[in-house]
Design a protein around this motif. Structure first.
Motif, PDB file in Angstrom:
ATOM      1  N   UNK A 280       1.020  -1.243   0.075  1.00 38.81           N
ATOM      2  CA  UNK A 280       0.028   0.065   0.147  1.00 38.81           C
ATOM      3  C   UNK A 280       0.645   1.156   0.141  1.00 38.81           C
ATOM      4  N   UNK A 281       0.220   2.351  -0.276  1.00 34.37           N
ATOM      5  CA  UNK A 281       0.901   3.758  -0.364  1.00 34.37           C
ATOM      6  C   UNK A 281       0.705   4.523   1.057  1.00 34.37           C
ATOM      7  N   UNK A 282       1.162   5.788   1.057  1.00 38.04           N
ATOM      8  CA  UNK A 282       1.207   6.566   2.261  1.00 38.04           C
ATOM      9  C   UNK A 282      -0.019   7.589   2.149  1.00 38.04           C
ATOM     10  N   UNK A 283      -0.310   7.770   1.024  1.00 39.64           N
ATOM     11  CA  UNK A 283      -1.427   8.858   0.783  1.00 39.64           C
ATOM     12  C   UNK A 283      -2.746   8.660   1.630  1.00 39.64           C
ATOM     13  N   UNK A 284      -3.225   7.505   1.448  1.00 40.47           N
ATOM     14  CA  UNK A 284      -4.387   6.755   2.124  1.00 40.47           C
ATOM     15  C   UNK A 284      -4.334   5.471   2.444  1.00 40.47           C
ATOM     16  N   UNK A 285      -3.407   5.345   3.422  1.00 42.42           N
ATOM     17  CA  UNK A 285      -2.923   4.172   3.790  1.00 42.42           C
ATOM     18  C   UNK A 285      -4.031   2.898   4.379  1.00 42.42           C
ATOM     19  N   UNK A 286      -4.847   3.681   5.168  1.00 43.68           N
ATOM     20  CA  UNK A 286      -6.034   2.885   5.515  1.00 43.68           C
ATOM     21  C   UNK A 286      -6.929   2.279   4.719  1.00 43.68           C
ATOM     22  N   UNK A 287      -7.489   3.248   4.008  1.00 46.74           N
ATOM     23  CA  UNK A 287      -8.556   3.147   3.007  1.00 46.74           C
ATOM     24  C   UNK A 287      -8.075   2.178   1.779  1.00 46.74           C
ATOM     25  N   UNK A 288      -6.953   2.510   1.305  1.00 47.88           N
ATOM     26  CA  UNK A 288      -6.308   1.503   0.225  1.00 47.88           C
ATOM     27  C   UNK A 288      -5.935   0.341   0.533  1.00 47.88           C
ATOM     28  N   UNK A 289      -5.536   0.189   1.820  1.00 48.21           N
ATOM     29  CA  UNK A 289      -5.222  -1.317   2.370  1.00 48.21           C
ATOM     30  C   UNK A 289      -6.797  -2.116   2.447  1.00 48.21           C
ATOM     31  N   UNK A 290      -7.785  -1.297   2.795  1.00 48.46           N
ATOM     32  CA  UNK A 290      -9.019  -2.004   2.885  1.00 48.46           C
ATOM     33  C   UNK A 290      -9.376  -2.453   1.548  1.00 48.46           C
ATOM     34  N   UNK A 291      -9.173  -1.605   0.450  1.00 50.04           N
ATOM     35  CA  UNK A 291      -9.626  -1.996  -0.801  1.00 50.04           C
ATOM     36  C   UNK A 291      -8.836  -3.256  -1.236  1.00 50.04           C
ATOM     37  N   UNK A 292      -7.717  -3.406  -0.863  1.00 52.95           N
ATOM     38  CA  UNK A 292      -6.890  -4.613  -0.909  1.00 52.95           C
ATOM     39  C   UNK A 292      -7.474  -5.957  -0.176  1.00 52.95           C
ATOM     40  N   UNK A 293      -7.685  -5.557   1.122  1.00 47.31           N
ATOM     41  CA  UNK A 293      -7.955  -6.701   2.159  1.00 47.31           C
ATOM     42  C   UNK A 293      -9.326  -7.083   1.912  1.00 47.31           C
ATOM     43  N   UNK A 294     -10.425  -6.412   1.624  1.00 47.26           N
ATOM     44  CA  UNK A 294     -11.631  -6.912   2.067  1.00 47.26           C
ATOM     45  C   UNK A 294     -11.930  -7.760   0.750  1.00 47.26           C
ATOM     46  N   UNK A 295     -11.731  -7.455  -0.698  1.00 49.64           N
ATOM     47  CA  UNK A 295     -12.144  -8.490  -1.428  1.00 49.64           C
ATOM     48  C   UNK A 295     -11.487  -9.539  -1.341  1.00 49.64           C
TER      49      UNK A 295
END
Length: 472
Positions: free
Chosen positions: A147-162
């Motif tokens: 993941x990146x540093x700009x939206x670290x939580x949200x983009x992690x969820x985009x990867x984790x959830x699906x």
């Protein structure tokens, strides 16, 4: 499968090493936020082994049970929402209010619940006397999420959830700039998830490289710069990994000559300056017809003047610092080059290099050449070039001529005309009278060198699944 018990100590205490670790500082104040453990390549190998061992059991859990686990994880995030938002604001720099820290944590909850609601059913492709073919969607195995540093939580969820929804296990490598946010996120998620279906591995570049190359990792999901993405693609090639790559963008917005500048100014501004401009799909170059040029410039300056920038924990602020010094320098260099080229600074452009924190003032740049560096190179910060055009076909040509094409937008009042212009733009997503308006139900991904694969919705579930056709 057994779900872990939730500890009662603060999140920051729970994720920090007992001693040592790398210090993480607030980009707004320079204050110490906390320390993060540094995993090694050996630690990464052990994490992948645990995730691989757990994956068949997680895949065997019913789809409904996995959906319930994601909903339980969403409830856990809600219970810790303010604590997570404060940590995110301190580490990343983004303010609590506006489309920033509290918004990001809320989006994590929404994406978990939305993803839990999606169901990927088998598809009957052929059903006739000669035979029957059914397409099934199987788990891939272990998914590596970088993941990146700009939206670290949200983009992690985009990867984790699906990935979890489809029965995969996930090993997450957070950005070295914002590891605490992601570690805290995963700490909370794991109070609602079975052990070892989701594992975090903070560390240096060698850890990320090993994750990309690991033979037991079936897929890599990466969001970040195009340059880093190309390196990951090369590293992953030897094991022919599945990949979803959401890479850099330099999104164009085209204002049409029937637009209402005052009515659109707020949405244009936040399309560009969401997260202080540090968003892959932010509006990064705006093309405006000569007939409306001065009005649009004036309206945007007015919005900028009403949008306070400062330390994220101060409730009045809606814009924050650039997250790190290297990125601050990129923004400063690009704006300086625009000034030197004769472009006109409408507001900002004069950073105090001796100030505490990596603050770069909200900057609007007018009368700029369409091929000046601030236009053609992604600034990823609080600076927007506004390019004047006299011919719409020329503006569309300028919008399409770069090698990146993540998002784009069209602004006007005639629905048919805006649709026609939108259809001529090359991008993964084109919005009309808005920019960056993502939705967990709607596929999102890039064109050209902005990446490949899509996230969100049913299409996103397919990206983390192995298609398997059974024919009889």
């Amino acid at each position: 499968m057994t779900v872990t018990d939730a500890p009662t100590s603060s999140l920051l205490e729970r994720i920090q090493p007992a001693e040592g670790g790398r210090e993480i500082h607030d980009p707004a104040t320079g204050e110490l936020v906390g320390r993060t453990r540094q995993t090694t390549v050996a630690d990464l190998d052990a994490a992948v082994a645990r995730a691989k061992a757990t994956q068949p059991q997680w895949a065997a859990v019913s789809s409904q049970e996995r959906a319930e686990a994601l909903n339980a994880a969403a409830e856990a995030l809600e219970a810790h929402a303010e604590e997570l938002a404060i940590l995110l604001s301190r580490e990343q720099g983004k303010p609590l209010n506006g489309p920033n820290a509290r918004f990001e944590v809320s989006a994590c909850v929404s994406w978990l619940r939305a993803t839990a609601s999606f169901t990927l059913e088998p598809e009957v492709i052929v059903d006739e006397e000669s035979g029957r073919s059914v397409l099934h969607w199987r788990p891939l195995g272990v998914v590596g999420a970088i993941g990146p540093w700009n939206w670290p939580m949200m983009i992690s969820i985009w990867q984790i959830a699906p990935s979890l929804r489809q029965g995969n296990t996930v090993v997450v490598k957070p950005s070295g700039y914002t590891p605490l946010s992601v570690l805290a996120l995963i700490e909370v998620l794991n109070t609602a998830l079975p052990a070892d279906v989701l594992i975090a591995v903070p560390g240096r570049g060698d850890v990320g490289e090993r994750l990309s190359a690991h033979p037991d990792v079936a897929k890599i999901m990466f969001t970040g710069s195009t340059e880093t993405g190309k390196s990951i693609i090369k590293t992953a090639a030897d094991t022919v990994k599945r990949m979803t790559m959401e890479l850099g963008g330099n999104d164009a917005g085209i204002v049409l000559d029937d637009a209402d500048p005052k009515a659109l100014a707020d949405d244009i501004f936040w399309g560009a300056f969401i997260n202080t401009g540090q968003t892959c799909a932010a509006l990064k170059r705006l093309y405006v017809p000569e007939s409306l040029y001065d009005q649009v410039c004036e309206a945007l300056v007015e919005v900028a003047q009403q949008s306070p920038m400062g330390v994220g924990l101060e409730e009045q602020n809606v814009l924050g610092p650039v997250q790190n010094k290297p990125q601050w320098q990129i923004v400063a260099d690009l704006v300086a080059s625009a000034k030197e080229s004769g472009a006109r600074i409408l507001i900002g452009g004069d950073p105090d290099e001796n100030a505490t924190g990596y603050f770069y003032p909200t900057t609007l740049v007018a009368d700029i050449d369409p091929h000046q560096r601030l236009v053609t190179e992604e600034q990823f910060g609080p600076a927007l070039p506004i390019v004047k055009y006299t011919d719409l076909d020329q503006a569309i040509e300028w919008a399409n001529e770069l090698d990146v094409a993540l998002g784009s937008s069209v602004w006007g009042t005639d629905p048919d005309r805006t649709e026609d212009v939108a259809a001529r733009l090359v991008a993964g997503s084109t919005w009309i009278n808005k920019h960056g308006a993502i939705d967990p139900r709607v596929p999102f991904g890039g064109a050209k060198e902005s990446g490949f694969g899509v996230e969100f919705g049913i299409h996103g579930l397919k990206e983390v699944s192995q298609p398997h056709v059974i024919t009889r």
